[in-house]
Motif scaffolding. Structure first.
Motif, mmCIF file in Angstrom:
data_model
loop_
_atom_site.group_PDB
_atom_site.id
_atom_site.type_symbol
_atom_site.label_atom_id
_atom_site.label_comp_id
_atom_site.label_asym_id
_atom_site.label_seq_id
_atom_site.Cartn_x
_atom_site.Cartn_y
_atom_site.Cartn_z
ATOM 1 N N LEU A 10 9.097 1.689 -2.279
ATOM 2 C CA LEU A 10 7.819 2.187 -2.847
ATOM 3 C C LEU A 10 7.359 3.432 -2.503
ATOM 4 O O LEU A 10 6.923 4.147 -3.476
ATOM 5 C CB LEU A 10 6.709 1.147 -2.409
ATOM 6 C CG LEU A 10 6.651 -0.462 -2.813
ATOM 7 C CD1 LEU A 10 5.403 -1.253 -2.195
ATOM 8 C CD2 LEU A 10 6.948 -0.402 -4.042
ATOM 9 N N ALA A 11 7.863 3.918 -1.355
ATOM 10 C CA ALA A 11 7.380 5.308 -0.921
ATOM 11 C C ALA A 11 8.195 6.214 -1.848
ATOM 12 O O ALA A 11 7.531 7.370 -2.309
ATOM 13 C CB ALA A 11 7.683 5.427 0.473
ATOM 14 N N LYS A 12 9.659 5.939 -1.801
ATOM 15 C CA LYS A 12 10.472 7.120 -2.385
ATOM 16 C C LYS A 12 10.475 6.891 -4.125
ATOM 17 O O LYS A 12 10.350 8.062 -4.527
ATOM 18 C CB LYS A 12 11.942 6.666 -2.370
ATOM 19 C CG LYS A 12 12.976 7.155 -2.852
ATOM 20 C CD LYS A 12 13.370 8.470 -2.069
ATOM 21 C CE LYS A 12 14.370 9.244 -2.756
ATOM 22 N NZ LYS A 12 13.992 10.765 -3.168
ATOM 23 N N VAL A 13 10.344 5.970 -4.694
ATOM 24 C CA VAL A 13 9.965 5.607 -5.982
ATOM 25 C C VAL A 13 8.417 6.587 -6.256
ATOM 26 O O VAL A 13 8.502 7.330 -7.361
ATOM 27 C CB VAL A 13 9.894 4.311 -6.813
ATOM 28 C CG1 VAL A 13 9.379 4.246 -8.067
ATOM 29 C CG2 VAL A 13 11.406 3.882 -6.580
ATOM 30 N N SER A 14 7.607 6.133 -5.623
ATOM 31 C CA SER A 14 6.127 6.714 -5.862
ATOM 32 C C SER A 14 6.135 8.222 -5.579
ATOM 33 O O SER A 14 5.824 9.202 -6.700
ATOM 34 C CB SER A 14 5.261 6.206 -4.917
ATOM 35 O OG SER A 14 4.780 4.915 -4.830
ATOM 36 N N ARG A 15 7.007 8.979 -4.395
ATOM 37 C CA ARG A 15 7.380 10.109 -4.412
ATOM 38 C C ARG A 15 7.907 10.923 -5.456
ATOM 39 O O ARG A 15 7.631 11.884 -6.035
ATOM 40 C CB ARG A 15 7.636 10.421 -3.069
ATOM 41 C CG ARG A 15 7.687 12.135 -2.632
ATOM 42 C CD ARG A 15 8.271 12.343 -1.366
ATOM 43 N NE ARG A 15 8.205 13.665 -1.154
ATOM 44 C CZ ARG A 15 8.682 14.723 -1.672
ATOM 45 N NH1 ARG A 15 9.773 14.484 -2.595
ATOM 46 N NH2 ARG A 15 8.239 16.003 -1.657
ATOM 47 N N ASP A 16 9.023 10.323 -6.031
ATOM 48 C CA ASP A 16 9.917 10.891 -6.984
ATOM 49 C C ASP A 16 8.884 10.800 -8.398
ATOM 50 O O ASP A 16 9.253 11.953 -8.922
ATOM 51 C CB ASP A 16 11.018 10.069 -7.111
ATOM 52 C CG ASP A 16 12.121 10.021 -5.951
ATOM 53 O OD1 ASP A 16 11.910 11.023 -5.359
ATOM 54 O OD2 ASP A 16 13.174 9.502 -6.218
ATOM 55 N N ARG A 17 8.309 10.057 -8.619
ATOM 56 C CA ARG A 17 7.615 10.039 -9.841
ATOM 57 C C ARG A 17 6.340 11.207 -9.631
ATOM 58 O O ARG A 17 6.179 12.146 -10.794
ATOM 59 C CB ARG A 17 6.785 8.633 -9.751
ATOM 60 C CG ARG A 17 7.395 7.502 -10.420
ATOM 61 C CD ARG A 17 6.910 6.190 -10.600
ATOM 62 N NE ARG A 17 7.755 5.168 -11.092
ATOM 63 C CZ ARG A 17 7.434 3.998 -11.043
ATOM 64 N NH1 ARG A 17 6.137 3.538 -10.816
ATOM 65 N NH2 ARG A 17 8.315 3.028 -11.402
ATOM 66 N N ALA A 76 0.815 -1.109 0.019
ATOM 67 C CA ALA A 76 -0.075 0.021 0.020
ATOM 68 C C ALA A 76 0.723 1.138 0.055
ATOM 69 O O ALA A 76 1.900 1.267 0.770
ATOM 70 C CB ALA A 76 -0.789 0.274 1.105
ATOM 71 N N VAL A 77 0.573 2.157 -0.699
ATOM 72 C CA VAL A 77 0.999 3.528 -0.784
ATOM 73 C C VAL A 77 0.131 4.689 -0.386
ATOM 74 O O VAL A 77 -1.285 4.644 -0.873
ATOM 75 C CB VAL A 77 1.575 3.803 -2.335
ATOM 76 C CG1 VAL A 77 2.534 5.219 -2.281
ATOM 77 C CG2 VAL A 77 2.757 2.798 -2.630
ATOM 78 N N VAL A 78 0.312 5.268 0.540
ATOM 79 C CA VAL A 78 -0.846 6.542 0.977
ATOM 80 C C VAL A 78 0.177 7.966 0.686
ATOM 81 O O VAL A 78 1.558 7.888 1.125
ATOM 82 C CB VAL A 78 -1.262 6.357 2.264
ATOM 83 C CG1 VAL A 78 -2.034 5.054 2.281
ATOM 84 C CG2 VAL A 78 -0.087 6.238 3.225
ATOM 85 N N SER A 79 -0.471 8.735 0.491
ATOM 86 C CA SER A 79 0.170 10.435 0.397
ATOM 87 C C SER A 79 -0.665 11.368 1.170
ATOM 88 O O SER A 79 -2.080 10.985 1.082
ATOM 89 C CB SER A 79 0.050 10.462 -1.146
ATOM 90 O OG SER A 79 0.601 11.860 -1.553
ATOM 91 N N ARG A 80 -0.005 12.054 1.703
ATOM 92 C CA ARG A 80 -0.550 13.364 2.565
ATOM 93 C C ARG A 80 -0.083 14.599 1.707
ATOM 94 O O ARG A 80 1.284 14.683 1.454
ATOM 95 C CB ARG A 80 -0.184 13.220 3.912
ATOM 96 C CG ARG A 80 -0.543 12.009 4.424
ATOM 97 C CD ARG A 80 -2.276 12.030 4.644
ATOM 98 N NE ARG A 80 -2.641 10.932 5.435
ATOM 99 C CZ ARG A 80 -2.973 9.746 4.930
ATOM 100 N NH1 ARG A 80 -2.985 9.545 3.588
ATOM 101 N NH2 ARG A 80 -3.630 8.583 5.840
ATOM 102 N N CYS A 81 -0.962 15.464 1.360
ATOM 103 C CA CYS A 81 -0.802 16.605 0.748
ATOM 104 C C CYS A 81 -0.095 17.798 1.468
ATOM 105 O O CYS A 81 -0.422 17.803 2.715
ATOM 106 C CB CYS A 81 -1.999 17.124 -0.079
ATOM 107 S SG CYS A 81 -3.362 17.562 0.967
#
Length: 194
Positions: A134-141, A65-70
């Motif tokens: 997963l967190a780093k790649v998702s954020r970098d993208r 799971a990947v979650v993001s906080r704006c």
């Protein structure tokens, strides 16, 4: 075993991204052990290596799971509280009964699963290291896409971290909608943002 980690905690701009990975140790064979051996703290890998490991993690994970906080959420609720909630939310999406949840550095709020805070866990736990990727790649993208939507800040290069180029762009252009205005940084204190 589930592991969680975040990316973007120390950034001046962009979201905080947390990820969790559940590894089913009963499914892990010799080939998977070799693949897991490549994992480490995502910051220790080049961008190319992280991108190569990303599909490996997805393949080996029983759940992820990947979650993001704006940025507005970070500014409103505070970085630390938002980070802990994001880590908990990611873990709750992957954990099952009997899961031990490992978190890089922090204990999160009450959970119905056993949890352990592991200092430098992204360098010692395969589950946390996998979540770190997963967190780093998702954020970098995300930040690469943000570079196109918000030209002039060079987000694709520094990913929102406080680099000399980023501070110069803020001085030149001011802040974008992706900048964390509540972030207590000497980079902001040295700039005329008023």
């Amino acid at each position: 075993m589930a592991g969680a980690d975040e990316a973007g905690r120390g950034c001046l701009a962009g979201p905080l991204v947390a990820a969790a990975v559940l590894l089913d140790l009963e499914r892990v064979g010799p080939q998977e052990v070799r693949a897991l051996g490549l994992l480490n703290d995502s910051k220790q890998h080049s961008e190319e290596a992280r991108e190569a490991l990303y599909p490996v993690v997805l393949r080996l994970a029983a759940r992820s799971a990947v979650v993001s906080r704006c940025v507005p959420a970070l500014d409103e609720r505070g970085l630390h509280r938002t980070n802990l909630q994001a880590l908990r939310d990611a873990l709750m999406r992957v954990a099952r009964p009997g899961t031990v949840c490992l978190v890089d550095g922090f204990r999160v709020a009450e959970m119905p699963y056993e949890q352990r805070a592991i200092v430098e866990g992204d360098a010692t736990s395969a589950a946390i290291a996998a979540a770190s990727i997963l967190a780093k790649v998702s954020r970098d993208r995300f930040m690469q896409r943000a570079d196109v939507r918000h030209p002039g800040w060079a987000f694709a290069g520094h990913k929102g971290y406080s680099s000399p180029e980023h501070r110069a762009a803020i001085q030149r252009q001011g802040v974008s909608p992706l900048h964390r205005l509540s972030f207590q940084s000497t980079a902001y204190q040295q700039l005329s943002l008023g």
